[in-house]
Design a protein around this motif. Structure first.
Motif, PDB file in Angstrom:
ATOM      1  N   ALA A  76       0.819  -1.220   0.000  1.00 65.10           N
ATOM      2  CA  ALA A  76       0.000   0.000   0.000  1.00 65.10           C
ATOM      3  C   ALA A  76       0.852   1.268   0.000  1.00 65.10           C
ATOM      4  CB  ALA A  76      -0.950  -0.004   1.196  1.00 65.10           C
ATOM      5  N   ASP A  77       2.054   1.212   0.590  1.00 63.62           N
ATOM      6  CA  ASP A  77       2.946   2.379   0.639  1.00 63.62           C
ATOM      7  C   ASP A  77       3.744   2.402  -0.670  1.00 63.62           C
ATOM      8  OD1 ASP A  77       5.010   4.230   1.044  1.00 63.62           O
ATOM      9  OD2 ASP A  77       5.202   3.736   3.175  1.00 63.62           O
ATOM     10  N   GLU A  78       3.276   3.175  -1.640  1.00 62.17           N
ATOM     11  CA  GLU A  78       3.890   3.159  -2.969  1.00 62.17           C
ATOM     12  C   GLU A  78       5.332   3.665  -2.948  1.00 62.17           C
ATOM     13  OE1 GLU A  78       3.416   5.291  -7.283  1.00 62.17           O
ATOM     14  OE2 GLU A  78       1.551   4.640  -6.311  1.00 62.17           O
ATOM     15  N   GLN A  79       5.607   4.690  -2.156  1.00 60.82           N
ATOM     16  CA  GLN A  79       6.972   5.231  -2.098  1.00 60.82           C
ATOM     17  C   GLN A  79       7.957   4.174  -1.585  1.00 60.82           C
ATOM     18  OE1 GLN A  79       7.301   8.899   0.081  1.00 60.82           O
ATOM     19  NE2 GLN A  79       9.495   9.109  -0.291  1.00 60.82           N
ATOM     20  N   LEU A  80       7.552   3.455  -0.551  1.00 59.94           N
ATOM     21  CA  LEU A  80       8.395   2.395  -0.007  1.00 59.94           C
ATOM     22  C   LEU A  80       8.563   1.263  -1.019  1.00 59.94           C
ATOM     23  CD1 LEU A  80       9.963   1.325   2.462  1.00 59.94           C
ATOM     24  CD2 LEU A  80       7.812   0.241   3.218  1.00 59.94           C
ATOM     25  N   LEU A  81       7.480   0.916  -1.692  1.00 55.31           N
ATOM     26  CA  LEU A  81       7.538  -0.132  -2.717  1.00 55.31           C
ATOM     27  C   LEU A  81       8.514   0.257  -3.824  1.00 55.31           C
ATOM     28  CD1 LEU A  81       6.533  -2.764  -4.011  1.00 55.31           C
ATOM     29  CD2 LEU A  81       4.602  -1.469  -4.949  1.00 55.31           C
ATOM     30  N   ARG A  82       8.475   1.509  -4.254  1.00 59.92           N
ATOM     31  CA  ARG A  82       9.389   1.969  -5.299  1.00 59.92           C
ATOM     32  C   ARG A  82      10.861   1.861  -4.844  1.00 59.92           C
ATOM     33  NH1 ARG A  82       7.516   4.785  -9.719  1.00 59.92           N
ATOM     34  NH2 ARG A  82       5.239   4.973  -9.821  1.00 59.92           N
ATOM     35  N   GLN A  83      11.118   2.190  -3.594  1.00 60.70           N
ATOM     36  CA  GLN A  83      12.494   2.058  -3.068  1.00 60.70           C
ATOM     37  C   GLN A  83      12.962   0.605  -3.146  1.00 60.70           C
ATOM     38  OE1 GLN A  83      12.560   3.636   0.917  1.00 60.70           O
ATOM     39  NE2 GLN A  83      11.906   5.692   0.270  1.00 60.70           N
TER      40      GLN A  83
END
Length: 352
Positions: free
Chosen positions: A250-257
């Motif tokens: 759900a946390d897209e920024q974390l997923l992108r990292q």
């Protein structure tokens, strides 16, 4: 109006295009601001990247015939070179087998080239976007579909060319039988729980390393990766299926990292900074997935049109879409098969 088609994905589009060719009276309405449904292609410069289904195969005659009819071009999935494998600790090995998708085909321009071609065959007065159906009434021999904006559309027949679970969220009056409603909710929507990432680069540096772009990972977040480049010229791309369950991404920024870190581990420092990193999480797309679809699928479901969903509302309520295809359910070919079956039913009723 004779036939209302709810859902402008591949199945609904091809059914509408066939009715148009027959000179029939119909209307195609789609909830999204675009046609194509689960077929969705992102464009960057001369590149095109499928965020939903991307492949089709030999032995699927309907998709082959449709591509030929529109003068489109298929090409082989890139598969030259070694596969990469990542264990659960992030240790990377090269040369672990070969491309698992060798022998599959992709479409030049992306699969949206096909859905766009179909949509362009339909006159403007026969198609409508941004029109989610929230209610379907049957009064006498007439259907009345009510959209989210309160617009009402009257028709003699209705075709629900959407996943059965999504269709089950429509308010039906009179209510469908408990068996029919329960059956619709029990049919898993193909790829609805999936999320896909596409990393776009100006050079296919992995090929120079002798790699196919194929990778399997037990660490993630992507569990399976393939080359997603056009057949010639750039930009080039790698795409992967994200194995983290919907609740964990759900946390897209974390997923992108995590995606950047994984690409670097698998393919080296050149992979660290793609030109663009596209993400599409189908599990949070309300016109594809319901809460039930957030439970992962571990095998290909057995599809087809269940008896409980047949001959509803005096045989005038029909279902199309890959989930009700008896032979190719879950594939693009299945969407075409389901549309073909509904067309036969509509034609038979018209003759009757």
């Amino acid at each position: 109006m004779q036939t209302l088609i709810v859902g402008g994905g591949l199945s609904g589009l091809v059914l509408a295009e066939r009715l148009e060719a027959q000179g029939r009276d119909y209307m195609l309405i789609e909830a999204r601001p675009r046609f194509g449904g689960r077929i969705m292609t992102q464009h960057l410069e001369a590149g095109y990247f499928d965020m939903g289904p991307a492949w089709f195969w030999p032995g699927q005659p309907r998709i082959a015939a449709l591509i030929d009819r529109f003068g489109l071009t298929k090409f082989d999935q890139f598969a030259d070179g070694a596969q990469t494998f990542e264990d659960e600790h992030g240790n990377v090995q090269r040369g672990q087998g070969f491309s698992s998708m060798e022998g599959s085909w992709r479409l030049k321009g992306g699969l949206a080239a096909l859905t766009d071609a179909l949509a362009n065959c339909l006159p403007d007065h026969r198609k409508q976007l941004n029109a989610p159906v929230v209610k379907l009434d049957m009064s006498g021999d007439q259907f009345i579909a009510t959209t989210a904006k309160g617009e009402q559309i009257h028709a003699d027949q209705a075709v629900l060319a959407v996943p059965p679970r999504v269709a089950a969220e429509i308010a039906f009056s009179p209510a469908l039988s408990a068996e029919a409603a329960q059956t619709m909710k029990g049919i898993a929507t193909w790829m609805a729980g999936q999320a896909k990432a596409v990393a776009v680069y100006d050079k296919p540096f992995w090929r120079k390393q002798g790699l196919s772009g194929d990778a399997m990972s037990r660490k993630g977040p992507m569990v399976e990766i393939h080359d997603a480049s056009p057949p010639e010229g750039g930009p080039y791309a790698l795409f992967g299926f994200i194995g983290v369950p919907p609740q964990g991404r759900a946390d897209e920024q974390l997923l992108r990292q995590h995606l950047h870190a994984q690409l670097t581990r698998l393919f080296g420092p050149e992979a660290a900074e793609p030109q663009k990193l596209y993400l599409k999480d189908w599990a949070i797309d309300p016109y594809t997935a319901t809460e039930a679809d957030k439970v992962p699928l571990y095998a290909h479901p057995t599809y087809g049109l269940p008896k409980a969903m047949s001959n509803l509302w005096n045989g005038k309520l029909h279902f199309a879409g890959t989930e009700v295809a008896p032979v190719f359910g879950g594939y693009i070919e299945g969407a075409l098969e389901a549309a073909e079956n509904v067309l036969h039913s509509l034609n038979a009723q018209n003759l009757g």
